[in-house]
Design a protein around this motif. Sequence first.
Motif, PDB file in Angstrom:
ATOM      1  N   GLY A   1      40.807 -25.080 -13.059  1.00  0.00           N
ATOM      2  CA  GLY A   1      41.334 -25.968 -12.038  1.00  0.00           C
ATOM      3  C   GLY A   1      40.777 -27.350 -12.295  1.00  0.00           C
ATOM      4  N   GLU A   2      40.078 -27.924 -11.311  1.00  0.00           N
ATOM      5  CA  GLU A   2      39.466 -29.230 -11.500  1.00  0.00           C
ATOM      6  C   GLU A   2      38.293 -29.127 -12.471  1.00  0.00           C
ATOM      7  N   VAL A   3      38.124 -30.163 -13.302  1.00  0.00           N
ATOM      8  CA  VAL A   3      37.018 -30.241 -14.241  1.00  0.00           C
ATOM      9  C   VAL A   3      36.236 -31.519 -13.949  1.00  0.00           C
ATOM     10  N   ILE A   4      34.915 -31.410 -13.773  1.00  0.00           N
ATOM     11  CA  ILE A   4      34.053 -32.557 -13.544  1.00  0.00           C
ATOM     12  C   ILE A   4      33.491 -33.002 -14.890  1.00  0.00           C
ATOM     13  N   ASP A   5      33.882 -34.191 -15.341  1.00  0.00           N
ATOM     14  CA  ASP A   5      33.356 -34.752 -16.581  1.00  0.00           C
ATOM     15  C   ASP A   5      32.068 -35.513 -16.262  1.00  0.00           C
ATOM     16  N   PHE A   6      31.049 -35.334 -17.097  1.00  0.00           N
ATOM     17  CA  PHE A   6      29.787 -36.042 -16.879  1.00  0.00           C
ATOM     18  C   PHE A   6      29.072 -36.208 -18.213  1.00  0.00           C
ATOM     19  N   LYS A   7      28.064 -37.065 -18.222  1.00  0.00           N
ATOM     20  CA  LYS A   7      27.295 -37.351 -19.434  1.00  0.00           C
ATOM     21  C   LYS A   7      25.916 -36.719 -19.338  1.00  0.00           C
ATOM     22  N   THR A   8      25.418 -36.247 -20.459  1.00  0.00           N
ATOM     23  CA  THR A   8      24.089 -35.655 -20.534  1.00  0.00           C
ATOM     24  C   THR A   8      23.199 -36.516 -21.425  1.00  0.00           C
TER      25      THR A   8
ATOM     26  N   ALA B   1      25.212 -19.254 -30.245  1.00  0.00           N
ATOM     27  CA  ALA B   1      25.580 -20.182 -31.315  1.00  0.00           C
ATOM     28  C   ALA B   1      26.843 -20.927 -30.926  1.00  0.00           C
ATOM     29  N   THR B   2      27.051 -22.071 -31.552  1.00  0.00           N
ATOM     30  CA  THR B   2      28.255 -22.847 -31.331  1.00  0.00           C
ATOM     31  C   THR B   2      28.775 -23.338 -32.672  1.00  0.00           C
ATOM     32  N   GLY B   3      30.085 -23.533 -32.750  1.00  0.00           N
ATOM     33  CA  GLY B   3      30.696 -23.901 -34.015  1.00  0.00           C
ATOM     34  C   GLY B   3      30.670 -25.383 -34.327  1.00  0.00           C
ATOM     35  N   ASN B   4      30.306 -26.232 -33.356  1.00  0.00           N
ATOM     36  CA  ASN B   4      30.262 -27.669 -33.614  1.00  0.00           C
ATOM     37  C   ASN B   4      29.268 -28.330 -32.670  1.00  0.00           C
ATOM     38  N   SER B   5      28.873 -29.559 -33.013  1.00  0.00           N
ATOM     39  CA  SER B   5      27.830 -30.256 -32.257  1.00  0.00           C
ATOM     40  C   SER B   5      28.318 -30.776 -30.916  1.00  0.00           C
ATOM     41  N   SER B   6      29.625 -30.749 -30.670  1.00  0.00           N
ATOM     42  CA  SER B   6      30.133 -31.258 -29.397  1.00  0.00           C
ATOM     43  C   SER B   6      30.094 -30.216 -28.284  1.00  0.00           C
ATOM     44  N   SER B   7      29.912 -28.944 -28.636  1.00  0.00           N
ATOM     45  CA  SER B   7      29.844 -27.888 -27.627  1.00  0.00           C
ATOM     46  C   SER B   7      28.392 -27.442 -27.453  1.00  0.00           C
ATOM     47  N   TYR B   8      28.179 -26.438 -26.625  1.00  0.00           N
ATOM     48  CA  TYR B   8      26.837 -25.986 -26.296  1.00  0.00           C
ATOM     49  C   TYR B   8      26.668 -24.509 -26.665  1.00  0.00           C
ATOM     50  N   ALA B   9      25.542 -24.175 -27.278  1.00  0.00           N
ATOM     51  CA  ALA B   9      25.227 -22.770 -27.531  1.00  0.00           C
ATOM     52  C   ALA B   9      24.834 -22.074 -26.232  1.00  0.00           C
TER      53      ALA B   9
ATOM     54  N   LYS C   1      24.163 -47.484 -23.992  1.00  0.00           N
ATOM     55  CA  LYS C   1      24.332 -48.829 -24.542  1.00  0.00           C
ATOM     56  C   LYS C   1      23.251 -49.147 -25.571  1.00  0.00           C
ATOM     57  N   ILE C   2      22.090 -48.501 -25.455  1.00  0.00           N
ATOM     58  CA  ILE C   2      20.953 -48.797 -26.330  1.00  0.00           C
ATOM     59  C   ILE C   2      20.800 -47.722 -27.401  1.00  0.00           C
ATOM     60  N   LEU C   3      20.880 -46.438 -26.965  1.00  0.00           N
ATOM     61  CA  LEU C   3      20.688 -45.296 -27.868  1.00  0.00           C
ATOM     62  C   LEU C   3      21.869 -44.345 -27.711  1.00  0.00           C
ATOM     63  N   PRO C   4      23.025 -44.669 -28.253  1.00  0.00           N
ATOM     64  CA  PRO C   4      24.230 -43.840 -28.029  1.00  0.00           C
ATOM     65  C   PRO C   4      24.108 -42.425 -28.565  1.00  0.00           C
ATOM     66  N   ASN C   5      23.274 -42.209 -29.597  1.00  0.00           N
ATOM     67  CA  ASN C   5      23.150 -40.864 -30.173  1.00  0.00           C
ATOM     68  C   ASN C   5      22.433 -39.892 -29.245  1.00  0.00           C
ATOM     69  N   LEU C   6      21.789 -40.410 -28.199  1.00  0.00           N
ATOM     70  CA  LEU C   6      21.061 -39.541 -27.279  1.00  0.00           C
ATOM     71  C   LEU C   6      21.925 -39.107 -26.099  1.00  0.00           C
ATOM     72  N   VAL C   7      23.159 -39.563 -26.035  1.00  0.00           N
ATOM     73  CA  VAL C   7      24.043 -39.260 -24.904  1.00  0.00           C
ATOM     74  C   VAL C   7      25.220 -38.425 -25.398  1.00  0.00           C
ATOM     75  N   LYS C   8      25.588 -37.420 -24.607  1.00  0.00           N
ATOM     76  CA  LYS C   8      26.664 -36.502 -24.993  1.00  0.00           C
ATOM     77  C   LYS C   8      27.553 -36.230 -23.782  1.00  0.00           C
ATOM     78  N   ASP C   9      28.875 -36.180 -24.025  1.00  0.00           N
ATOM     79  CA  ASP C   9      29.817 -35.867 -22.952  1.00  0.00           C
ATOM     80  C   ASP C   9      29.847 -34.369 -22.689  1.00  0.00           C
ATOM     81  N   SER C  10      29.985 -34.010 -21.420  1.00  0.00           N
ATOM     82  CA  SER C  10      30.052 -32.612 -21.039  1.00  0.00           C
ATOM     83  C   SER C  10      31.046 -32.462 -19.899  1.00  0.00           C
ATOM     84  N   LYS C  11      31.329 -31.202 -19.500  1.00  0.00           N
ATOM     85  CA  LYS C  11      32.251 -30.958 -18.404  1.00  0.00           C
ATOM     86  C   LYS C  11      31.857 -29.676 -17.674  1.00  0.00           C
ATOM     87  N   PHE C  12      32.242 -29.620 -16.415  1.00  0.00           N
ATOM     88  CA  PHE C  12      31.967 -28.456 -15.573  1.00  0.00           C
ATOM     89  C   PHE C  12      33.293 -27.960 -15.004  1.00  0.00           C
ATOM     90  N   ASP C  13      33.637 -26.703 -15.280  1.00  0.00           N
ATOM     91  CA  ASP C  13      34.890 -26.112 -14.820  1.00  0.00           C
ATOM     92  C   ASP C  13      34.688 -25.574 -13.411  1.00  0.00           C
TER      93      ASP C  13
END
Length: 539
Positions: free
Chosen positions: A386-393, A267-275, A345-357
Amino acid sequence: MKTKFYATIIVALCIAFSNLKAQTNTFPSSGKVGIGTITPNSSSLLEIKSTTKGLLIPRMTQTQRDAIASPAKGLLIYQTDHNPGIYSFNGTNWGSASYWKQSSTGLLFYNDGNVGIGLGNPHAKLQVTGGNYIALTSGGYEIIGDTNSYNLVFDNYQIQTRYNGTYTSLNINPFGGTTYVGNSSHSTYGLIGYGSEYGLTGYSYDDGFTAVQGTNFGSGGFGVAGHGYYGAYGYSANGGYGVYGQGANGSYGVEGYSNTTIGVYGATGNSSSYAGFFVGSVYTTGTYQSSDEKLKQNIKDVSTAMNIINQLHPKIYQYRQDGDYKLMNLPGGEHYGLIAQDVEKILPNLVKDSKFDVMKSVQSKAFADAKNSNGQSTTPLMTKSGEVIDFKTLNYTELIPIIIKGMQEQQAVIDKQQNQINQQQQQIDQLKQLVEKVTGNSNTSSVYAGALSSAALLQNIPNPYKNSTTIQYNLPAKFSSAQIIVTDNAGKILKQVNVSGAGKGSVNINASSLAAGNYNYSLWIDGRLIETKQMILSR
């Protein structure tokens, strides 16, 4: 005479007092001093007696005390801050004279120093050695006592429980070596916890260390087993792992099973994180997503999809495998998909920011690879980033309804076109029947194809027109029948004019009964379509 005598005495007293002021007060080395008594105790050099007043020694702060240069051994002061009280110097350190305090609840130790029982230089707040250790009794049974009862033995940085002379060890050795729960050798369960709510709870206050680690040395056992409302519960407060599972030689890092409900629940406490976050491929024999109507609101149909689909740009690509990107275990080879930034640009609700530690992945691998002879990790599981790779899903699943809507729109266009084709075919069949009826000859092959090569149909003049227009044509030297037929866009015959005579000719079309729009007119000779043109009627 008397005046001169008194003056001499006054001068002598002044000289005496002046001498006393300049000297340091000392007591005879063999004498005794009493204050409040004329018979001081024979064992003392100074005795003070009073029932109304006390002895006042120098008072100072701890900082002032520590600033005394070369304090003598046995020097006394009263400290006014930081555990106020009488302190004495033992030649090395200052110590309070108030180590113990008697209260109604017992004897309390309230100094900052250490206490040793059975030894003189304790290195802990309380250190006990010798004898039968500590006896705690409850209901007549000794929890920790002699060797014939329950024993808790601290020996060589280990904890051993003993009952009736038999050891069952919980070995905790911070300097290396084995760590296990069970008997002195390997047991079926590396660690077992049982409770009404938490079977096993582990918490690490220091970054880089595992809250609970269980290792099973045999086959078929459990590294960690818990039973209760939570079979096993782990918590991490600083970006680490609440529960960390590791598998080697084909085993499972984490396995969940339930015969009636959920094998593994995240489970996750908010929609910006991942269960759940998986670095690598994921396989499942079935996938379901929440789609019940009662979970949704503001429901409405998708109005159009082809406009959205036409803006998407499918790509062929390969995932990066260089540098820190290889730690993400991205799949190799060529792949088909979309670019998240384009879809955003067309369907912004289908894209989410993520990161890899990156550091977490590096430390997890180091933790898994560094093993001793017993198969246990020798490297703490670090959680510092350390370094974090930011990417979009991209949520590919929600593209499916858009694709379905697009297919429906395309099918509607296909159905409409097919209907038009069917209507046109019907009109062609009707025209053939009409020609056969007019000519009385169904064998159109009797008309020579070469004779029809000179036939032609010209553009109507004027075009567009309002009331009437003229259509010019050219007929071959030999034919049986010829018609100019006007139809709408659906193929329905609106006007039919018979024409005759070889060579050039014309016909006038009156459009007073037609509505404004686009129409088709065709030249038919002996049942064969020679040419079709379009004319435009305007009002």
